[in-house]
Design a protein around this motif. Structure first.
Motif, PDB file in Angstrom:
ATOM      1  N   VAL A 119     -10.284  -1.543  -1.707  1.00 18.15           N
ATOM      2  CA  VAL A 119     -10.203  -0.082  -1.771  1.00 18.15           C
ATOM      3  C   VAL A 119      -8.862   0.329  -2.351  1.00 18.15           C
ATOM      4  O   VAL A 119      -7.808  -0.197  -1.958  1.00 18.15           O
ATOM      5  N   PHE A 120      -8.888   1.282  -3.281  1.00 16.69           N
ATOM      6  CA  PHE A 120      -7.661   1.829  -3.857  1.00 16.69           C
ATOM      7  C   PHE A 120      -7.062   2.795  -2.833  1.00 16.69           C
ATOM      8  O   PHE A 120      -7.526   3.928  -2.678  1.00 16.69           O
ATOM      9  N   ARG A 121      -6.032   2.343  -2.130  1.00 14.61           N
ATOM     10  CA  ARG A 121      -5.486   3.114  -1.008  1.00 14.61           C
ATOM     11  C   ARG A 121      -3.957   3.103  -1.083  1.00 14.61           C
ATOM     12  O   ARG A 121      -3.286   2.307  -0.419  1.00 14.61           O
ATOM     13  N   PRO A 122      -3.359   4.015  -1.874  1.00 15.45           N
ATOM     14  CA  PRO A 122      -1.907   4.015  -2.055  1.00 15.45           C
ATOM     15  C   PRO A 122      -1.124   4.237  -0.770  1.00 15.45           C
ATOM     16  O   PRO A 122       0.023   3.774  -0.657  1.00 15.45           O
ATOM     17  N   GLU A 123      -1.713   4.924   0.195  1.00 18.74           N
ATOM     18  CA  GLU A 123      -0.964   5.251   1.421  1.00 18.74           C
ATOM     19  C   GLU A 123      -0.520   4.009   2.181  1.00 18.74           C
ATOM     20  O   GLU A 123       0.374   4.088   3.035  1.00 18.74           O
ATOM     21  N   ARG A 124      -1.092   2.856   1.871  1.00 15.83           N
ATOM     22  CA  ARG A 124      -0.639   1.626   2.537  1.00 15.83           C
ATOM     23  C   ARG A 124       0.835   1.334   2.214  1.00 15.83           C
ATOM     24  O   ARG A 124       1.514   0.654   2.963  1.00 15.83           O
ATOM     25  N   PHE A 125       1.321   1.857   1.068  1.00 18.37           N
ATOM     26  CA  PHE A 125       2.709   1.636   0.642  1.00 18.37           C
ATOM     27  C   PHE A 125       3.636   2.793   1.015  1.00 18.37           C
ATOM     28  O   PHE A 125       4.834   2.737   0.736  1.00 18.37           O
ATOM     29  N   MET A 126       3.089   3.840   1.633  1.00 22.12           N
ATOM     30  CA  MET A 126       3.906   4.992   2.012  1.00 22.12           C
ATOM     31  C   MET A 126       4.694   4.691   3.294  1.00 22.12           C
ATOM     32  O   MET A 126       4.326   3.790   4.059  1.00 22.12           O
ATOM     33  N   PRO A 127       5.790   5.410   3.545  1.00 26.41           N
ATOM     34  CA  PRO A 127       6.505   5.239   4.817  1.00 26.41           C
ATOM     35  C   PRO A 127       5.544   5.365   5.994  1.00 26.41           C
ATOM     36  O   PRO A 127       4.760   6.306   6.072  1.00 26.41           O
ATOM     37  N   GLY A 128       5.598   4.385   6.878  1.00 23.24           N
ATOM     38  CA  GLY A 128       4.663   4.342   7.996  1.00 23.24           C
ATOM     39  C   GLY A 128       3.416   3.539   7.718  1.00 23.24           C
ATOM     40  O   GLY A 128       2.680   3.175   8.637  1.00 23.24           O
ATOM     41  N   GLY A 129       3.134   3.236   6.433  1.00 26.43           N
ATOM     42  CA  GLY A 129       1.990   2.410   6.081  1.00 26.43           C
ATOM     43  C   GLY A 129       2.250   0.951   6.390  1.00 26.43           C
ATOM     44  O   GLY A 129       3.394   0.510   6.534  1.00 26.43           O
ATOM     45  N   GLU A 130       1.177   0.157   6.470  1.00 24.90           N
ATOM     46  CA  GLU A 130       1.329  -1.242   6.890  1.00 24.90           C
ATOM     47  C   GLU A 130       2.083  -2.083   5.860  1.00 24.90           C
ATOM     48  O   GLU A 130       2.590  -3.158   6.187  1.00 24.90           O
ATOM     49  N   LYS A 131       2.167  -1.613   4.616  1.00 21.29           N
ATOM     50  CA  LYS A 131       2.890  -2.360   3.575  1.00 21.29           C
ATOM     51  C   LYS A 131       4.030  -1.529   2.990  1.00 21.29           C
ATOM     52  O   LYS A 131       4.398  -1.690   1.817  1.00 21.29           O
ATOM     53  N   ALA A 132       4.606  -0.673   3.799  1.00 24.85           N
ATOM     54  CA  ALA A 132       5.624   0.267   3.317  1.00 24.85           C
ATOM     55  C   ALA A 132       6.818  -0.446   2.680  1.00 24.85           C
ATOM     56  O   ALA A 132       7.424   0.068   1.742  1.00 24.85           O
ATOM     57  N   ASN A 133       7.160  -1.611   3.185  1.00 26.57           N
ATOM     58  CA  ASN A 133       8.368  -2.293   2.714  1.00 26.57           C
ATOM     59  C   ASN A 133       8.089  -3.373   1.662  1.00 26.57           C
ATOM     60  O   ASN A 133       9.008  -4.078   1.239  1.00 26.57           O
ATOM     61  N   VAL A 134       6.829  -3.492   1.251  1.00 26.31           N
ATOM     62  CA  VAL A 134       6.485  -4.514   0.262  1.00 26.31           C
ATOM     63  C   VAL A 134       6.927  -4.056  -1.120  1.00 26.31           C
ATOM     64  O   VAL A 134       6.657  -2.929  -1.543  1.00 26.31           O
ATOM     65  N   ASP A 135       7.618  -4.945  -1.827  1.00 29.51           N
ATOM     66  CA  ASP A 135       8.126  -4.649  -3.157  1.00 29.51           C
ATOM     67  C   ASP A 135       7.329  -5.457  -4.181  1.00 29.51           C
ATOM     68  O   ASP A 135       6.570  -6.363  -3.824  1.00 29.51           O
ATOM     69  N   LEU A 136       7.507  -5.140  -5.462  1.00 29.94           N
ATOM     70  CA  LEU A 136       6.767  -5.819  -6.521  1.00 29.94           C
ATOM     71  C   LEU A 136       7.598  -6.859  -7.251  1.00 29.94           C
ATOM     72  O   LEU A 136       7.117  -7.476  -8.200  1.00 29.94           O
TER      73      LEU A 136
END
Length: 511
Positions: free
Chosen positions: A411-428
Motif C-alpha cells: 500500500v502506498f502509505r506516506p504517513e509511515r514516514f511522518m513524525p510518529g509513524g512506524e518508520k519516521a526515522n528511516v532514511d534513504l
C-alpha cells in the motif's frame, strides 16, 4: 592411451567437483535454493521480471538464497538483515563487480565509474565526481539550474492547454537538460520544452534500451564457453547501442574542445570543461578521452531516467490516491503559496511531501535488483558458505516490500514516514537497510544526493503547480495500469499519459 586419458579426465573432474562442491567438513553448506537445470542452472527460472521471481523464491527458500547461473555461484539477499551482512559487515569483500557484457561492450571495457574494479583508479573517479558534482557545495552551486529547468517543464505543461501529455518524456527532457547544463554547460535538447523534439525521444529510447539490455541475464556471462555464440543476441545489441552513445558523446567532446576556459577558483564551471582543462595541466587529475566519455555515459544514463521514472511513479500513485494529493497540495499552499513555484530551500519545510518521496522510492525503487557485486574471498553469512567469486544480487524491491519489515507493504502509505509513524526515522541514504534504493556500502550510488534533490523538487513542483487527471478512455484512477517492466531500472510498462490543469496564479509559471 584410452585408459590414461580416462584416468586424467577422471582426476580433472574430481578436482573441479571438489573445488565447486567442497565437502561438508571443509565448509558450511551453501544457502538453500531451487534445484538447477543441467548446464544453464537456474537461469530459466528467472522469468521476464527477475526481481519479482526472486522475491517469490525467497518465500520458499528464505532471505538468503543460492542459485546456479550457468557455472557461476549467485547469492541473493532479500531481507534487510541479510543485506546488511553483505553490504556492511562484509562490504570490503564485495567491493568489486563480476565480469559482464554490459561493462565490456557499453561502458568502454570497464573504464567507467560504475563497473571499474575497486582500487586507486575507482577511488580517483569517485573523488572527482564527489568534489565537482555531488558535494553539498557543488549541489548548492547548481541548484539554480535545477530550479530553472523545472520551471521550463511547468511552462511546457501549461502550454499543453489541458491536453494529455506523455509525462515520462517531458520529465526525461527536464532531468537530462538539468544534468547537461551541469556536465556540459548547456542544454542537451533545444529549449527544454520537450514534446516533439525527436532528439529527446531518441535519447530516452537509447537510455531505456541500455537499462533493458543491462538488466538481461546474458547466458554468455555465466557460461563463458557460449559467449562467442551470443545466443540471445545481447552482445550484438550492446555493441550497436554503444556505437550510438559513442557518436553522441564524441559530438559533445569535439564541440567542447578548443573552447575550454576553466578557472578552478570560479563557481558554476561545467564538469566537462574541468576534465578537459586538466588534460593540459602539468599536475592534477588527468583522464583520457575514453575515460571522460565513460564517465559522461554513467552520468547521463544513471542520472536522468532513474529520477524521471521515480517521479513518474510518484505522480501515478498520487493520481490513484487523490486524498494524498490534496493533503500534499494543502501543505505546499501553506509553505510556498499560490504566486511562485517551490524552491529547494522550501523542501525542509515539507514533511508530508518528503514522506511521499520516501514512499515512492520504497515502493518503486529505480534499481529493483542491485548492480551485481562479487566475493573476493570465501566468507560465511548467517551460517552459510559463500564461495570466492560468487555474484551477489541484493533484491532491493523485495526488501522494500518485506511484510516482516513493513505494515501493509503493498500500500502506498506516506504517513509511515511522518513524525510518529512506524518508520519516521528511516532514511534513504544506505544506513537503514529496510529501504536502500541507492544501495549501500562502498559502492552506494555516487549521485544519491543529487537524485534525492531532483526527485523532491520535481515532485513538489508538479504537485503544487497542477491538478492531474487521466485522459478519457484510460479508466478510473483506481484502475490506472501500474504494471512494471524490467531492466536495470524499474520502468512503467505503460507510460503515464495525464492531463495537467494549472492551479496557481498565472505569474507563478513565468513567461
Amino acid at each position: 592411451m584410452t585408459i590414461l586419458f580416462s584416468i586424467f579426465f577422471g582426476c580433472l573432474l574430481y578436482i573441479l567437483l571438489k573445488k565447486t562442491f567442497p565437502s561438508k567438513g571443509q565448509f558450511a553448506p551453501l544457502p538453500p535454493g531451487p534445484k538447477p537445470w543441467p548446464i544453464v542452472g537456474n537461469l530459466p527460472h528467472l522469468g521476464r521480471k527477475p526481481h519479482q521471481t526472486l522475491a517469490a523464491m525467497a518465500g520458499s527458500y528464505g532471505p538468503l538464497m543460492h542459485l546456479w547461473m550457468g557455472s557461476v555461484h549467485v547469492v541473493v539477499a532479500a531481507s534487510a538483515a541479510v543485506a546488511e551482512q553483505f553490504l556492511k559487515t562484509h562490504d570490503s569483500n564485495f567491493a568489486n563487480r563480476p565480469p559482464n557484457s554490459g561493462a565490456k561492450y557499453i561502458a568502454y571495457n570497464y573504464q567507467d565509474l560504475v563497473f571499474a574494479p575497486y582500487g586507486p583508479r575507482w577511488r580517483m573517479l569517485r573523488k572527482i565526481c564527489n568534489v565537482h558534482l555531488f558535494s553539498a557545495k557543488a549541489l548548492d552551486d547548481f541548484r539554480h539550474v535545477r530550479q530553472e529547468e523545472v520551471a521550463v517543464l511547468t511552462r511546457a505543461l501549461v502550454s499543453a492547454d489541458k491536453k494529455a501529455v506523455n509525462l515520462a518524456q517531458l520529465l526525461n527532457v527536464c532531468t537530462t537538460n538539468a544534468l547537461g547544463r551541469v556536465l556540459l554547460g548547456k542544454r542537451v535538447f533545444g529549449d527544454g520544452g520537450g514534446g516533439s523534439d525527436p532528439k529527446a525521444d531518441e535519447f530516452k529510447s537509447m537510455v531505456v534500451e541500455l537499462m533493458e539490455l543491462a538488466g538481461v541475464f546474458n547466458i554468455g556471462d555465466f557460461i563463458p564457453s557460449l559467449q562467442m555464440f551470443d545466443l540471445q543476441g545481447v552482445a550484438g545489441k550492446m555493441k550497436k547501442l554503444h556505437s550510438r552513445f559513442d557518436a553522441f558523446l564524441n559530438t559533445i567532446l569535439e564541440e567542447h574542445k578548443g573552447n575550454v576556459i576553466y578557472d578552478n577558483k570560479a563557481n558554476n564551471v561545467d564538469f566537462l570543461s574541468m576534465l578537459l582543462s586538466s588534460q593540459n595541466e602539468g599536475e592534477g587529475t588527468k583522464l583520457n578521452d575514453i575515460e571522460i566519455k565513460a564517465l559522461l555515459l554513467n552520468m547521463f544514463t544513471a542520472g536522468t531516467d532513474t529520477s524521471s521514472s521515480t517521479v513518474e511513479w510518484g505522480i501515478a500513485e498520487l493520481i490513484r490516491n487523490p486524498k494524498l494529493l490534496s493533503q500534499a497540495q494543502k501543505e505546499l499552499d501553506g509553505v510556498v503559496g499560490p504566486d511562485r513555484l517551490p524552491t529547494e530551500s522550501d523542501l525542509l519545510q515539507l514533511p508530508f511531501l518528503t514522506a511521499i518521496v520516501k514512499e515512492t522510492f520504497r515502493l518503486h525503487p529505480s534499481t529493483p535488483l542491485s548492480l551485481p557485486r562479487m566475493a573476493s574471498e570465501d566468507c560465511e553469512i548467517n551460517g552459510y558458505h559463500i564461495p570466492k567469486g560468487s555474484t551477489l544480487l541484493v533484491n532491493i524491491w523485495a526488501i522494500s516490500r518485506d511484510p516482516n519489515a513493513w505494515t501493509d507493504p503493498l500500500v502506498f502509505r506516506p504517513e509511515r514516514f511522518m513524525p510518529g509513524g512506524e518508520k519516521a526515522n528511516v532514511d534513504l541514504r544506505g544506513n537503514d537497510f529496510e529501504t536502500i534504493p541507492f544501495g549501500a556500502g562502498r559502492r552506494i550510488c555516487a549521485g544519491m544526493s543529487l537524485g534525492i534533490r531532483m526527485v523532491q523538487l520535481l515532485t513538489a513542483t508538479l504537485v503544487h503547480a497542477f491538478d492531474w487527471s487521466l485522459p478519457s478512455g484510460e479508466g478510473s484512477e483506481e484502475k490506472l495500469n501500474m504494471e512494471e517492466g524490467y531492466g536495470l531500472t524499474l520502468q512503467r510498462v505503460v507510460p503515464l499519459m495525464v492531463i495537467p490543469r494549472p492551479r496557481l496564479a498565472v505569474l507563478a509559471y513565468g513567461s
